[in-house]
Motif scaffolding. Structure first.
Motif, PDB file in Angstrom:
ATOM      1  N   LYS A  17       8.393  -0.671 -10.006  1.00 49.43           N
ATOM      2  CA  LYS A  17       7.680  -0.497  -8.654  1.00 49.43           C
ATOM      3  C   LYS A  17       7.751  -2.028  -8.021  1.00 49.43           C
ATOM      4  O   LYS A  17       7.679  -2.235  -6.848  1.00 49.43           O
ATOM      5  N   ALA A  18       8.010  -3.012  -8.858  1.00 55.71           N
ATOM      6  CA  ALA A  18       8.127  -4.521  -8.207  1.00 55.71           C
ATOM      7  C   ALA A  18       9.459  -4.777  -7.658  1.00 55.71           C
ATOM      8  O   ALA A  18       9.507  -5.255  -6.592  1.00 55.71           O
ATOM      9  N   VAL A  19      10.362  -3.963  -8.255  1.00 59.78           N
ATOM     10  CA  VAL A  19      11.813  -4.163  -7.545  1.00 59.78           C
ATOM     11  C   VAL A  19      11.645  -3.450  -6.367  1.00 59.78           C
ATOM     12  O   VAL A  19      12.549  -3.800  -5.447  1.00 59.78           O
ATOM     13  N   LEU A  46       0.795  -1.251  -0.108  1.00 57.98           N
ATOM     14  CA  LEU A  46      -0.035  -0.021   0.008  1.00 57.98           C
ATOM     15  C   LEU A  46       0.875   1.380  -0.060  1.00 57.98           C
ATOM     16  O   LEU A  46       0.351   2.215  -0.394  1.00 57.98           O
ATOM     17  N   ARG A  47       2.053   1.214   0.275  1.00 55.00           N
ATOM     18  CA  ARG A  47       2.880   2.193   0.396  1.00 55.00           C
ATOM     19  C   ARG A  47       3.389   2.785  -1.069  1.00 55.00           C
ATOM     20  O   ARG A  47       3.855   3.619  -1.116  1.00 55.00           O
ATOM     21  N   LEU A  48       3.095   1.984  -2.123  1.00 52.96           N
ATOM     22  CA  LEU A  48       3.463   2.272  -3.253  1.00 52.96           C
ATOM     23  C   LEU A  48       2.590   3.082  -4.082  1.00 52.96           C
ATOM     24  O   LEU A  48       1.236   3.111  -3.644  1.00 52.96           O
ATOM     25  N   LYS A  52      12.230  -3.071  -0.450  1.00 46.54           N
ATOM     26  CA  LYS A  52      11.900  -2.500   0.911  1.00 46.54           C
ATOM     27  C   LYS A  52      11.397  -3.597   1.749  1.00 46.54           C
ATOM     28  O   LYS A  52      11.233  -3.594   3.139  1.00 46.54           O
ATOM     29  N   LEU A  53      10.782  -4.624   1.103  1.00 39.29           N
ATOM     30  CA  LEU A  53      10.302  -5.853   2.088  1.00 39.29           C
ATOM     31  C   LEU A  53      11.364  -6.478   2.781  1.00 39.29           C
ATOM     32  O   LEU A  53      11.266  -6.928   3.912  1.00 39.29           O
ATOM     33  N   MET A  54      12.493  -6.671   1.909  1.00 39.75           N
ATOM     34  CA  MET A  54      13.716  -7.515   2.536  1.00 39.75           C
ATOM     35  C   MET A  54      14.169  -6.533   3.744  1.00 39.75           C
ATOM     36  O   MET A  54      14.690  -7.049   4.890  1.00 39.75           O
ATOM     37  N   ALA A  55      14.354  -5.248   3.405  1.00 40.40           N
ATOM     38  CA  ALA A  55      14.813  -4.500   4.346  1.00 40.40           C
ATOM     39  C   ALA A  55      14.042  -4.152   5.549  1.00 40.40           C
ATOM     40  O   ALA A  55      14.625  -3.989   6.756  1.00 40.40           O
TER      41      ALA A  55
END
Length: 694
Positions: free
Chosen positions: A573-575, A548-550, A580-583
């Motif tokens: 957007k996908a990358v 949702l942050r995108l 951000k998910l891994m971070a």
């Protein structure tokens, strides 16, 4: 001898009078014929009559009607003479028996009898005569009763009576004109099979015939016909022509009354339904006469449909209905059947000319557009002091009312909990309706509490828009023409706030999409089931937050035990999302909520591939966007080829083309891992590892 002869004649005269009275009471001859016979028989009977009998005969002779025709008189006399002949034979036999007894008694007692003996003998003779007369009377009664029953069964009327009845039938006025009621069997009601087909192209290829008649249990209520030639679906009541007449015919039957006595209002976990007509106020202002006819049609359809599925009408307010069902299957079947009937109804011309009732063959709207809000949950009920009906209260009722407020005309909305309560197979018995995910929305706020629910849209298959036919690319690379596809389409819901993505947010422009798979591998195989379920819940919330942050947000297609399929509009957007998910797991606060031994640095494997898709549409069960085509398979293979903790982008190589790395901006480092031949993929794929610069 003289005394015996006089006594026998007197007894015979009394018997004849009794026989005539019985014949008159049984209706074997009319009164005039009986009187005529009595007078005629007096002249034939030899015993003398006393003065009172003669006076009675004269009186009855004067009362004989003069206009009695000869045929009737002869018929009556003939019938009476037959009985009289029987009595004559009986009298003769009785006279012989009496003479024989008298002779034998004289032979045994030759001595003269004194006065006391004679009186005693007279008493004995009288008692014996009384017994004989009662026996003969009983035999005569039985004979006349048998004759009367035979005459009634054969309906043996004389010519005059038959002509009178024919004359009366001709003078009788014809019956008033009424609707003809044709009794049929209990499975008489049918509606179009195409409402239950799996898609608009498969309406003629139906493999299951289902009965959506509602019962008290979910799956026991519905039966599938094994006949492959069956082309229609049986439901409780779908014959509009004979509906009112059929209701009147069965209204007072004992079987239906017993069923009505066994019914009771729903209790406990109840499915509440609210309905309303779109633009009814404007319709009443524009065409009141036509709107009155339209509302009668609307009310008839609604009551007919909820009666078919054990609905309980709580109240009505204008054109709005409030109905309760014990199980959500009944409520959904009611809503689906009502939408089909409303679409096929014959509406007044003024309604069809109005914008809120206009006929639209492309969107499949016709006449009044009714919205349905459905919610299943715990409720409390009590008897209304004025109406005497059960009324319901509680959070479930408020949510159902809020759902109806979000609806557009012709739309059916229910909470995801209501749809899940239907069960894994029950949607088949509802005719395989189209299920569309509308996302999570804020419904209302009360006592500083925000009530939100994930909402599902249900559309009858006959009226649904086939997204799979309208979106995607054909084999030559051309984009499908959506203008040729017909069906109901609705705009986004007008809620206070949308908390998650919905089917309308799924990317589909130009028939291309970016598919991203996320596999969770850092929780460990030996982790306890309780810790794993807790960690998966936390990871799911964190992943949806990053989506949702995108801008625009990424779309979640499906999730299965820590594996997600996501869709984006472009690779950037996908990358960005993957990085951000891994971070968030390595450096953010998400790892603080995880239990047990977890590897935050090697938590995910993420694979991304961009390309065209063949078709996309709502999933049959979840209603979320489901994509089909080579791009989906290639993304899944790239993800499987990744190492834990890696984010890889796959680029399919065209024969003779150059290898061009993706341009993801200055903050993203891109490194080629190699050109690989992945399992099941017909072309080579260049795999790049993407990471954020330190």
């Amino acid at each position: 001898r003289e005394l015996g002869r006089q006594h026998s004649e007197y007894t015979l005269s009394l018997d004849q009078n009794n026989d005539r009275r019985r014949m008159s009471s049984l209706g074997l001859g009319n009164k005039d014929e009986s009187e005529s016979f009595r007078l005629s028989s007096q002249s034939e009977v030899s015993p003398p009559l006393d003065q009172s009998d003669r006076s009675l005969g004269r009186k009855m002779n004067t009362s004989l009607p003069a206009n009695l025709d000869g045929s009737a008189r002869s018929l009556g006399l003939g019938k009476q003479r037959k009985v009289f002949n029987i009595d004559e034979s009986d009298r003769s036999s009785r006279s012989r028996d009496s003479s024989r007894k008298h002779t034998s008694s004289k032979a045994q007692n030759p001595a003269p009898l004194d006065k006391s003996d004679r009186s005693r003998r007279q008493k004995m003779t009288k008692s014996q005569a009384t017994l004989d007369r009662s026996d003969r009377s009983s035999r005569t009664d039985r004979h006349h009763n048998v004759q009367r029953l035979k005459s009634l069964e054969s309906n043996n009327l004389d010519g005059s009576d038959r002509s009178d009845r024919s004359r009366d039938a001709n003078l009788r006025p014809p019956p008033p004109s009424v609707n003809t009621y044709n009794p049929v069997d209990k499975n008489r009601r049918q509606f179009n099979r195409s409402a239950l087909s799996t898609s608009s192209e498969q309406t003629q290829k139906v493999t299951n015939s289902c009965d959506i008649t509602s019962k008290s249990k979910v799956l026991q209520s519905y039966t599938i016909s094994d006949k492959p030639s069956q082309q229609v679906v049986s439901c409780d009541d779908d014959n509009d022509d004979n509906n009112s007449v059929d209701t009147m015919k069965r209204a007072l039957r004992t079987s239906f009354v017993n069923v009505a006595k066994s019914l009771s209002p729903p209790k406990g976990n109840v499915t509440i339904v609210y309905t309303d007509v779109q633009g009814s106020t404007l319709l009443w202002e524009s065409c009141p006469s036509a709107m009155k006819k339209a509302q009668d049609i609307h009310d008839t359809i609604m009551r007919q449909c909820y009666s078919n599925h054990k609905g309980y009408e709580i109240s009505t307010e204008g054109d709005s209905f409030n109905i309760a069902f014990q199980h959500p299957v009944d409520a959904l079947a009611f809503a689906l059947q009502a939408q089909i009937k409303l679409y096929k109804a014959d509406w007044p011309r003024e309604i069809l000319n109005h914008p809120d009732g206009k006929k639209d063959p492309y969107l499949k709207f016709n006449g009044l557009r009714v919205r349905f809000g459905i919610n299943h949950g715990p409720t409390t009920n009590q008897i209304h002091r004025v109406t005497g009906r059960s009324v319901y209260a509680g959070e479930g009722v408020k949510i159902a009312k809020a759902m109806e407020g979000l609806c557009h005309g012709g739309q059916i909305l229910c909470t995801i909990e209501t749809w899940k309560a239907v069960g894994g197979l029950a949607e088949r018995y509802l005719g395989r309706p189209q299920v569309v995910d509308c996302g999570e929305h804020v419904l209302f706020e009360a006592n500083r509490t925000r009530y939100s629910r994930r909402i599902t849209q249900i559309v009858p298959n006959e009226l649904a828009f086939d997204f799979f036919e309208a979106r995607g690319q054909v084999e030559d690379g051309a984009v499908k023409d959506a203008a040729m596809v017909k069906g109901r389409l609705f705009p986004p819901l007008p809620s206070k706030k949308q908390l998650s993505t919905c089917f309308l947010n799924a990317p589909y422009k130009n028939g291309r999409v970016v598919i991203c798979f996320v596999h969770t591998v850092g929780l460990g195989d030996d982790d306890g089931s309780e810790n794993r379920s807790h960690n998966l819940l936390k990871l799911s919330k964190n992943l949806r937050k990053q989506l949702l942050r995108l801008d625009p947000p990424g779309y979640e297609c499906q999730e299965d035990n820590g594996c997600w399929m996501l869709a984006f509009e472009n690779v950037d957007k996908a990358v960005m999302f993957g990085v951000k998910l891994m971070a968030s797991i390595r450096e953010g606060g998400a790892k603080e909520h995880l239990l047990g031994s977890v590897d935050c640095d090697r938590m995910y494997k993420i694979g991304i591939v961009s390309g065209p898709f063949t078709s996309m549409g709502p999933h049959k069960t979840t209603g979320m966007a489901d994509y089909f085509g080579p791009t989906v398979n290639r993304a899944a293979r790239v993800t499987s080829d990744c190492e834990p903790g890696q984010l890889c982008v796959g680029i399919p190589l065209v024969s003779g083309g150059r290898i061009t790395p993706p341009d993801l901006g200055p903050s993203i480092q891109v490194r080629l891992l190699g050109i690989k031949q992945l399992k099941g993929v017909s072309v080579d794929v260049a795999v790049y590892r993407c990471s954020k610069y330190a």
